[in-house]
Design a protein around this motif. Structure first.
Motif, short mmCIF file in Angstrom:
data_model
loop_
_atom_site.label_atom_id
_atom_site.label_comp_id
_atom_site.label_asym_id
_atom_site.label_seq_id
_atom_site.Cartn_x
_atom_site.Cartn_y
_atom_site.Cartn_z
N THR A 78 -112.75 -34.84 4.96
CA THR A 78 -113.38 -33.54 4.44
C THR A 78 -114.83 -33.49 4.89
OG1 THR A 78 -113.86 -34.34 2.50
CG2 THR A 78 -111.72 -33.29 2.45
N ALA A 79 -115.33 -32.54 5.09
CA ALA A 79 -116.78 -32.29 5.24
C ALA A 79 -116.92 -31.34 4.31
CB ALA A 79 -117.26 -32.20 6.81
N VAL A 80 -117.24 -31.01 3.18
CA VAL A 80 -117.49 -30.13 2.26
C VAL A 80 -118.66 -30.49 1.44
CG1 VAL A 80 -114.97 -29.72 2.36
CG2 VAL A 80 -115.76 -31.12 0.53
N THR A 81 -119.02 -29.04 0.80
CA THR A 81 -120.30 -29.30 -0.27
C THR A 81 -119.64 -29.48 -1.36
OG1 THR A 81 -121.52 -27.83 1.25
CG2 THR A 81 -122.30 -27.99 -1.07
N THR A 82 -118.65 -28.74 -1.87
CA THR A 82 -117.79 -28.58 -3.11
C THR A 82 -116.63 -28.98 -2.99
OG1 THR A 82 -119.57 -27.12 -3.96
CG2 THR A 82 -117.44 -27.27 -5.22
N LEU A 83 -115.87 -29.84 -3.71
CA LEU A 83 -114.63 -30.40 -3.69
C LEU A 83 -113.92 -30.40 -5.06
CD1 LEU A 83 -112.04 -31.51 -2.02
CD2 LEU A 83 -113.13 -33.84 -2.41
N ALA A 84 -112.66 -29.73 -5.27
CA ALA A 84 -112.14 -29.75 -6.47
C ALA A 84 -110.47 -30.15 -6.01
CB ALA A 84 -112.06 -28.51 -7.18
N GLY A 85 -110.15 -30.93 -7.04
CA GLY A 85 -108.66 -31.26 -6.57
C GLY A 85 -107.58 -31.75 -7.87
N SER A 86 -106.50 -31.50 -7.55
CA SER A 86 -105.25 -32.02 -8.34
C SER A 86 -104.24 -32.56 -7.71
CB SER A 86 -105.03 -30.73 -9.63
OG SER A 86 -104.12 -31.17 -10.06
N ALA A 87 -103.77 -33.68 -8.13
CA ALA A 87 -102.60 -34.18 -7.47
C ALA A 87 -101.62 -34.70 -8.48
CB ALA A 87 -102.98 -35.34 -6.36
N GLY A 88 -100.26 -34.58 -8.14
CA GLY A 88 -99.37 -35.16 -9.03
C GLY A 88 -99.15 -36.82 -8.74
N ALA A 89 -98.06 -37.31 -8.80
CA ALA A 89 -97.76 -38.70 -8.39
C ALA A 89 -98.14 -39.05 -7.21
CB ALA A 89 -95.93 -39.02 -8.69
N GLY A 90 -98.93 -40.05 -6.95
CA GLY A 90 -99.10 -40.71 -5.81
C GLY A 90 -100.69 -40.58 -5.50
#
Length: 71
Positions: free
Chosen positions: A56-68
């Motif tokens: 990524t090349a981002v200013t603001t990053l939000a994330g949610s991930a399950g298993a893994g």
């Protein structure tokens, strides 16, 4: 529409916002980076992997991930 597995390629939205939502995994297809001002990744499965992270090349990053996890 909910995608079960999302294979990423190069994505450019300079100055914009991008939301990626998957009912399964988000997989890096080794085609390039996601370039945007704001990025949200929400997946029920893994986002990238330890051996193939999402670039990524981002200013603001939000994330949610399950298993893994989120890479």
């Amino acid at each position: 529409m909910l995608v079960l597995e999302l294979h990423l390629a190069t994505l450019a939205a300079a100055g914009g916002s991008v939301a990626l939502v998957a009912g399964g995994a988000v997989v890096d297809a080794d085609a390039g980076a996601i370039t945007t001002a704001a990025l949200l990744i929400d997946a029920d499965g893994a986002v990238g992997s330890g051996s193939d992270a999402i670039e990524t090349a981002v200013t603001t990053l939000a994330g949610s991930a399950g298993a893994g996890g989120l890479f």
